[in-house]
Enzyme design. Sequence first.
Site, PDB file in Angstrom:
ATOM      1  CG  ASP A 173      -2.275   0.656   0.907  1.00 54.54           C
ATOM      2  OD1 ASP A 173      -2.247   1.849   0.539  1.00 54.54           O
ATOM      3  OD2 ASP A 173      -3.334   0.026   1.041  1.00 54.54           O
ATOM      4  CG  HIS A 231      -0.529   1.496  -3.452  1.00 54.35           C
ATOM      5  ND1 HIS A 231      -1.787   1.224  -2.949  1.00 54.35           N
ATOM      6  CD2 HIS A 231      -0.125   0.359  -4.083  1.00 54.35           C
ATOM      7  CE1 HIS A 231      -2.126  -0.029  -3.252  1.00 54.35           C
ATOM      8  NE2 HIS A 231      -1.129  -0.566  -3.936  1.00 54.35           N
TER       9      HIS A 231
END
Length: 404
Positions: free
Chosen positions: A211, A234
């Site tokens: 993430d 991310h």
Amino acid sequence: MCAKYLFMLCLLAYSAEAQTKIFNVKDYGASADGSTDNSVAFVKAWSDACKWKGDTNVVIPEGTYMLRSVIFNGPCNGAITFQINGVLKAPVDPALLADQKWINFRYVDKLTVNGGGTLDGQGTATRQKCLNNSCQILFTSMDLDFITNGRIENLHSFDSKGGHFIVFGSANMTFTKLSLISPANNRNTDGIKISHTNGINITSVTIATGDDCVAMISGAKNVRITDVFCGPGHGISVGSLGGGNPLELPVEDIVVMNCTFNGSSNGVQIKTWPFPLKTPLKVSNFTYEDIVMINVQNPIFINQQYCPEHNCDLSKSSSVQISNVSYKNIRGSSATDVAVNFNCSKEVPCQDVTVEDIDLMSSGGKGRQKLSNFCFNVKGSSFGKQIPPSCVASNRFVSAPLPN
């Protein structure tokens, strides 16, 4: 002579009192066998250290210590160090943890967590255990709630169940010399997530997760991020914001400098939901400078139609006002054909966006001429080298917003 002798005795007594008091968890019955639950021993050692009138050091020696959910409460009577020399291991069974938290420090001033040790969240094993069940696995490895003047340094966090570190309601915190690692396919394993906090310094940190490497959400202010290596993951993100929470606060004064992104899905990203608000939420004063992108899918990205589950009404506009954002000296390679993507809100367009000295080429061998930029409802200016050519100010590449 007597007076001098008494003075020396007083000085020695003062020096002894001023020394840091050591509280070793093994003296409280902790076992480093990797399977015994050490929660009671750890909390007792912390409690005694916290009550001590002076500076203290809670020591976890080398070895592997199983630990269920623990809360280390303050306030304490002096500066306190939590020194992890060994490995702290979370249980695989999420039923042995509570409140979505594993290790939680709360209401502490002058907290240091260090020691060179490891937090092993055993997230992969938990996911396998929960594969055919509906158990909740998003437990954070370490929560830092209402901490002031804190320092988290020289630690390894491995295979977290959820996020590695979450900071809430805190001030004047430093994160340095950390490695935060989770498998790329383990979702929601943010590296460091910050909310309702003023004054965060993140430096010399390596983050590889499933993430956001760093996520700044509601109420994050005065955050400085330098010398961070991100990938996979991310990217370094502001948001998501503007989803309808009436208590959401602005995000302001963010600096990201001298960072490297390698193989991440995003580089520097601001993301907001396409959701109307009664009062626009303002986020402003961001600086991104001296950044290297290596094979990054979205190197520079403002996405005001963020909707990861593709279940939003994209005819609605975001009510988050983004302003005063600067991108300078960003270079490297893009894994997609769009190097710079400014997909801003129709209702409140991005304001005062500056791009300067951008040099991004394709990582697929297609060459610079194949890359393009995307501008939608963005107002600003561009300076210096612009490869590919900038669309800021001219807005000459305007089309329907790209898919999420």
